[in-house]
Design an enzyme around this catalytic site. Sequence first.
Site, short mmCIF file in Angstrom:
data_model
loop_
_atom_site.label_atom_id
_atom_site.label_comp_id
_atom_site.label_asym_id
_atom_site.label_seq_id
_atom_site.Cartn_x
_atom_site.Cartn_y
_atom_site.Cartn_z
N GLU A 298 48.64 38.45 -55.69
CA GLU A 298 49.83 39.14 -55.22
C GLU A 298 51.11 38.38 -55.59
OE1 GLU A 298 47.71 41.28 -51.41
OE2 GLU A 298 48.54 39.29 -51.19
N THR B 113 34.84 39.34 -49.77
CA THR B 113 35.50 40.41 -49.01
C THR B 113 35.84 39.92 -47.59
OG1 THR B 113 34.09 41.95 -50.17
CG2 THR B 113 35.36 42.85 -48.33
N GLY B 114 37.10 40.10 -47.22
CA GLY B 114 37.50 39.76 -45.86
C GLY B 114 37.94 38.32 -45.66
N ALA B 115 37.85 37.48 -46.69
CA ALA B 115 38.22 36.06 -46.53
C ALA B 115 39.68 35.92 -46.11
CB ALA B 115 37.96 35.29 -47.82
N GLY B 116 40.54 36.70 -46.76
CA GLY B 116 41.97 36.63 -46.45
C GLY B 116 42.25 37.11 -45.02
N ASP B 117 41.55 38.15 -44.59
CA ASP B 117 41.75 38.68 -43.24
C ASP B 117 41.26 37.69 -42.19
OD1 ASP B 117 42.61 41.00 -44.53
OD2 ASP B 117 40.59 41.83 -44.54
N ASP C 132 33.78 51.31 -46.23
CA ASP C 132 33.48 51.09 -47.64
C ASP C 132 32.00 51.42 -47.84
OD1 ASP C 132 35.93 50.13 -48.60
OD2 ASP C 132 35.50 48.09 -47.93
N GLY D 142 29.81 41.50 -46.94
CA GLY D 142 30.65 42.32 -46.08
C GLY D 142 31.70 41.49 -45.38
N LYS E 54 51.81 36.23 -45.80
CA LYS E 54 50.68 35.65 -46.52
C LYS E 54 50.42 36.50 -47.76
CE LYS E 54 46.11 36.05 -47.35
NZ LYS E 54 45.50 37.26 -47.81
N ASP F 148 50.92 40.84 -44.43
CA ASP F 148 50.01 40.58 -45.56
C ASP F 148 50.02 41.84 -46.42
OD1 ASP F 148 47.95 40.30 -47.34
OD2 ASP F 148 46.47 39.68 -45.87
P1 ADP Z 1 42.43 37.13 -50.17
O1 ADP Z 1 41.15 37.67 -49.55
O2 ADP Z 1 43.65 37.58 -49.45
O3 ADP Z 1 42.48 37.28 -51.66
P2 ADP Z 1 41.52 34.44 -50.57
O4 ADP Z 1 40.38 34.99 -51.35
O5 ADP Z 1 42.43 33.50 -51.24
O6 ADP Z 1 42.39 35.58 -49.89
O7 ADP Z 1 40.86 33.76 -49.29
C1 ADP Z 1 41.55 33.33 -48.17
C2 ADP Z 1 41.10 31.95 -47.79
O8 ADP Z 1 39.68 31.92 -47.60
C3 ADP Z 1 41.39 30.91 -48.87
O9 ADP Z 1 42.69 30.38 -48.68
C4 ADP Z 1 40.30 29.89 -48.61
O10 ADP Z 1 40.65 28.99 -47.59
C5 ADP Z 1 39.13 30.74 -48.14
N1 ADP Z 1 38.25 31.06 -49.27
C6 ADP Z 1 38.28 32.18 -50.04
N2 ADP Z 1 37.35 32.13 -51.03
C7 ADP Z 1 36.71 30.96 -50.87
C8 ADP Z 1 35.62 30.29 -51.56
N3 ADP Z 1 35.03 30.85 -52.62
N4 ADP Z 1 35.24 29.08 -51.10
C9 ADP Z 1 35.83 28.50 -50.04
N5 ADP Z 1 36.84 29.06 -49.36
C10 ADP Z 1 37.28 30.26 -49.75
#
Ligand code: ADP
Length: 320
Positions: free
Chosen positions: A200, A257-261, A15, A303, A195, A166
């Site tokens: 989604e 970015t990357g939280a879900g992964d 990216d 990132g 997931k 996912d």
């Molecule tokens: P995706 O990246 O697939 O959209 P999410 O954004 O829902 O997934 O993030 C996945 C997980 O990361 C969430 O279930 C939560 O536990 C954590 N998370 C994401 N964003 C936050 C946030 N702003 N504060 C705290 N935890 C977060």
Amino acid sequence: TGAGLIVSFGEMLIDFVPTASGVSLAEAPGFLKAPGGAPANVAIAVSRLGGKAAFVGKLGDDEFGHMLAGILRENGVVDEGINFDKGARTALAFVTLRADGEREFMFYRNPSADMLLTPDELNLDLIRSAKVFHYGSISLIVEPCRTAHLKAMEVAKEAGLLLSYDPNLRLPLWPSPEEAREQIKSIWDKADLIKVSDVELEFLTGSNKIDDESAMSLWHPNLKLLLVTLGDLGCRYYTKNFHGEVEAFRVNTVDTTGAGDSFVGALLCKIVDDQSILEDEPRLRAVLKFANACGAITTTKKGAIPALPIESDALSLING
Ligand code: ADP
């Protein structure tokens, strides 16, 4: 360690992120290179947490492709499933959040190396040696990587791996929303674990409600665990016998970015050697708390890959 192998299948790309925020791509003064691609992020998330992960996919035999392979190796990801395409180049994405709040995407994919992975190039022995097969992003969109994707899933299923899906819906890349929905649904009932994000869930159900009823409408009879991630609200889980919610951690979020992964990688790491956790609500809740902590930590730095935690970071957040 003796941990079972988690294979993550799909694309890895770079990216390019503008060095200034709130500008259009054309106005960007410059770009930072951020390696990513959901399946690659998951492999690195697992490895950083002390698990064993392999990435299966294709990169260009160019500067960017070798840089990405190097990042996987530096992070301890098994590289025996990586192919290099002699002709096509590594996928690139330019992504910005404009001042009007809209995301603007531009892709170099015409076609990029990841899309050219063929079924013959799959390292089937590597897949068969694993315990978990994780997949899902844009590899369903075009041939030949679509056929490679389906073949890899089939081999994983035959070998008794847990299939983890996912959809990672990146709508701008699909020919149309209808096709995205159709393709995603066509492989839906193969997965043991799914997931989805709240966005989604809405897209797949066509309903703007994010409740138990809409989540359960995505259930299929062979599913072991369905997860709905809710950003800063945490996640919901559904199994045949129980369902509930695990709240998120409060952190100073700078980039999600990357939280879900990170969340998925953490979950897979904790269940790969003991899948009975999926049937045991208290233990599953503890694992999801850990996954929420990993997701939260990932939002505290810019990132995806640089922000993926090691286990002690997650334990510190959990134990205050
Ligand atoms: P995706 O990246 O697939 O959209 P999410 O954004 O829902 O997934 O993030 C996945 C997980 O990361 C969430 O279930 C939560 O536990 C954590 N998370 C994401 N964003 C936050 C946030 N702003 N504060 C705290 N935890 C977060």
